[in-house]
Design a protein around this motif. Sequence first.
Motif, PDB file in Angstrom:
ATOM      1  N   GLU A 138       0.873  -1.178   0.000  1.00  0.00           N
ATOM      2  CA  GLU A 138       0.000   0.000   0.000  1.00  0.00           C
ATOM      3  C   GLU A 138       0.909   1.227   0.000  1.00  0.00           C
ATOM      4  N   VAL A 139       0.710   2.130  -0.963  1.00  0.00           N
ATOM      5  CA  VAL A 139       1.579   3.302  -1.081  1.00  0.00           C
ATOM      6  C   VAL A 139       0.738   4.560  -1.297  1.00  0.00           C
ATOM      7  N   GLY A 140       1.384   5.734  -1.070  1.00  0.00           N
ATOM      8  CA  GLY A 140       0.642   6.975  -1.086  1.00  0.00           C
ATOM      9  C   GLY A 140       0.954   7.937  -2.202  1.00  0.00           C
ATOM     10  N   ASN A 141       1.854   7.576  -3.123  1.00  0.00           N
ATOM     11  CA  ASN A 141       2.112   8.450  -4.270  1.00  0.00           C
ATOM     12  C   ASN A 141       2.604   7.637  -5.459  1.00  0.00           C
ATOM     13  N   GLY A 142       2.720   8.302  -6.592  1.00  0.00           N
ATOM     14  CA  GLY A 142       3.056   7.603  -7.821  1.00  0.00           C
ATOM     15  C   GLY A 142       4.453   7.006  -7.840  1.00  0.00           C
ATOM     16  N   ARG A 143       5.410   7.732  -7.291  1.00  0.00           N
ATOM     17  CA  ARG A 143       6.788   7.206  -7.279  1.00  0.00           C
ATOM     18  C   ARG A 143       6.877   5.942  -6.432  1.00  0.00           C
ATOM     19  N   GLU A 144       6.200   5.957  -5.298  1.00  0.00           N
ATOM     20  CA  GLU A 144       6.184   4.760  -4.456  1.00  0.00           C
ATOM     21  C   GLU A 144       5.475   3.611  -5.166  1.00  0.00           C
ATOM     22  N   ALA A 145       4.473   3.932  -5.969  1.00  0.00           N
ATOM     23  CA  ALA A 145       3.752   2.891  -6.713  1.00  0.00           C
ATOM     24  C   ALA A 145       4.682   2.199  -7.710  1.00  0.00           C
ATOM     25  N   VAL A 146       5.435   3.006  -8.458  1.00  0.00           N
ATOM     26  CA  VAL A 146       6.366   2.431  -9.443  1.00  0.00           C
ATOM     27  C   VAL A 146       7.412   1.574  -8.732  1.00  0.00           C
ATOM     28  N   GLU A 147       7.921   2.058  -7.607  1.00  0.00           N
ATOM     29  CA  GLU A 147       8.923   1.306  -6.857  1.00  0.00           C
ATOM     30  C   GLU A 147       8.334   0.017  -6.291  1.00  0.00           C
ATOM     31  N   ALA A 148       7.089   0.084  -5.827  1.00  0.00           N
ATOM     32  CA  ALA A 148       6.434  -1.119  -5.299  1.00  0.00           C
ATOM     33  C   ALA A 148       6.242  -2.170  -6.387  1.00  0.00           C
ATOM     34  N   VAL A 149       5.916  -1.719  -7.590  1.00  0.00           N
ATOM     35  CA  VAL A 149       5.773  -2.660  -8.711  1.00  0.00           C
ATOM     36  C   VAL A 149       7.117  -3.281  -9.043  1.00  0.00           C
ATOM     37  N   ARG A 150       8.155  -2.463  -9.017  1.00  0.00           N
ATOM     38  CA  ARG A 150       9.498  -2.990  -9.283  1.00  0.00           C
ATOM     39  C   ARG A 150       9.902  -4.030  -8.237  1.00  0.00           C
ATOM     40  N   ARG A 151       9.532  -3.786  -6.999  1.00  0.00           N
ATOM     41  CA  ARG A 151       9.954  -4.663  -5.906  1.00  0.00           C
ATOM     42  C   ARG A 151       9.119  -5.935  -5.830  1.00  0.00           C
ATOM     43  N   HIS A 152       7.792  -5.811  -6.047  1.00  0.00           N
ATOM     44  CA  HIS A 152       6.901  -6.947  -5.796  1.00  0.00           C
ATOM     45  C   HIS A 152       6.374  -7.630  -7.047  1.00  0.00           C
ATOM     46  N   ALA A 153       6.516  -6.994  -8.220  1.00  0.00           N
ATOM     47  CA  ALA A 153       6.022  -7.567  -9.479  1.00  0.00           C
ATOM     48  C   ALA A 153       4.574  -8.049  -9.359  1.00  0.00           C
ATOM     49  N   PRO A 154       3.634  -7.173  -8.967  1.00  0.00           N
ATOM     50  CA  PRO A 154       2.242  -7.590  -8.826  1.00  0.00           C
ATOM     51  C   PRO A 154       1.581  -7.811 -10.181  1.00  0.00           C
ATOM     52  N   GLU A 155       0.458  -8.488 -10.149  1.00  0.00           N
ATOM     53  CA  GLU A 155      -0.317  -8.678 -11.373  1.00  0.00           C
ATOM     54  C   GLU A 155      -1.217  -7.486 -11.669  1.00  0.00           C
ATOM     55  N   VAL A 156      -1.696  -6.819 -10.608  1.00  0.00           N
ATOM     56  CA  VAL A 156      -2.634  -5.699 -10.767  1.00  0.00           C
ATOM     57  C   VAL A 156      -2.209  -4.542  -9.867  1.00  0.00           C
ATOM     58  N   VAL A 157      -2.362  -3.312 -10.390  1.00  0.00           N
ATOM     59  CA  VAL A 157      -2.084  -2.104  -9.609  1.00  0.00           C
ATOM     60  C   VAL A 157      -3.315  -1.210  -9.629  1.00  0.00           C
ATOM     61  N   LEU A 158      -3.789  -0.807  -8.463  1.00  0.00           N
ATOM     62  CA  LEU A 158      -4.857   0.182  -8.352  1.00  0.00           C
ATOM     63  C   LEU A 158      -4.194   1.542  -8.153  1.00  0.00           C
ATOM     64  N   LEU A 159      -4.409   2.475  -9.073  1.00  0.00           N
ATOM     65  CA  LEU A 159      -3.733   3.769  -9.045  1.00  0.00           C
ATOM     66  C   LEU A 159      -4.733   4.918  -8.980  1.00  0.00           C
ATOM     67  N   ASP A 160      -4.599   5.740  -7.945  1.00  0.00           N
ATOM     68  CA  ASP A 160      -5.373   6.973  -7.915  1.00  0.00           C
ATOM     69  C   ASP A 160      -4.836   7.906  -8.995  1.00  0.00           C
ATOM     70  N   ILE A 161      -5.720   8.653  -9.646  1.00  0.00           N
ATOM     71  CA  ILE A 161      -5.268   9.572 -10.697  1.00  0.00           C
ATOM     72  C   ILE A 161      -4.489  10.734 -10.111  1.00  0.00           C
ATOM     73  N   ARG A 162      -4.987  11.305  -9.018  1.00  0.00           N
ATOM     74  CA  ARG A 162      -4.345  12.480  -8.426  1.00  0.00           C
ATOM     75  C   ARG A 162      -3.574  12.089  -7.177  1.00  0.00           C
ATOM     76  N   MET A 163      -2.240  12.082  -7.302  1.00  0.00           N
ATOM     77  CA  MET A 163      -1.367  11.770  -6.177  1.00  0.00           C
ATOM     78  C   MET A 163      -0.173  12.718  -6.188  1.00  0.00           C
ATOM     79  N   PRO A 164       0.452  12.948  -5.032  1.00  0.00           N
ATOM     80  CA  PRO A 164       1.626  13.824  -4.978  1.00  0.00           C
ATOM     81  C   PRO A 164       2.862  13.161  -5.570  1.00  0.00           C
ATOM     82  N   GLU A 165       3.863  13.984  -5.876  1.00  0.00           N
ATOM     83  CA  GLU A 165       5.178  13.574  -6.383  1.00  0.00           C
ATOM     84  C   GLU A 165       5.118  13.060  -7.824  1.00  0.00           C
ATOM     85  N   MET A 166       4.274  12.078  -8.085  1.00  0.00           N
ATOM     86  CA  MET A 166       4.034  11.590  -9.443  1.00  0.00           C
ATOM     87  C   MET A 166       2.566  11.210  -9.526  1.00  0.00           C
TER      88      MET A 166
END
Length: 219
Positions: free
Chosen positions: A32-60
Amino acid sequence: MITVVVADDQELVRSGFALILDSQPDIQVVAEVGNGREAVEAVRRHAPEVVLLDIRMPEMDGIAAAEAICRDFSAKVIMLTTFDQDDYIYDALQAGASGFLLKDVRRDDLVHAVRVAAGGEALLAPAVTRRLIDDMVKRNARPGPPPPSLTVLTERERETLTLLGRGLSNAEIAAELVVSEHTVKTHVSNVLTKLGLRDRVQAVITAYESGLLLPGNRP
């Protein structure tokens, strides 16, 4: 087990979604992450099948994060949105998102959406498809790359693309063409491969941008 990353800057939203998804026997929230950069890093680290992304987030924001994830990873991206964010639909789908969920989505619909996305299907409800088409009409004067040429498709594959553009499921396409669902899956796969498209969502966009369907041909 379907692995999921939830990215939203509102803690109550992301924790609520994570709680619902983790309660399913076939779904596991790996981050569970709070911004776009953390989302990209989480995908890199965990290789999930699905990502739920809020459109409006800080940083990215979600659009930039979706573009990075869809470009570099195989995860399917579902955008979290509200009705006042329709302007982002086209950009998010062009970035590679597989569909949209409203933040007030029902529990069962959230779970279903994650399973559908993991299975490679698109999440394009007719209402969302209509808004997408309306947005494309507004943007038709904006310069951009030309759509893929359809000359590489057979006649049956062009018919399949037309029905994809109308938002039909494999079962509905099979009924229209009077063929088996297995045959439809083959046609859909051929369309995506020949046109270099990531998924059915991009097939919808291509069907309209190429002129195969006109904005008046609403689902």
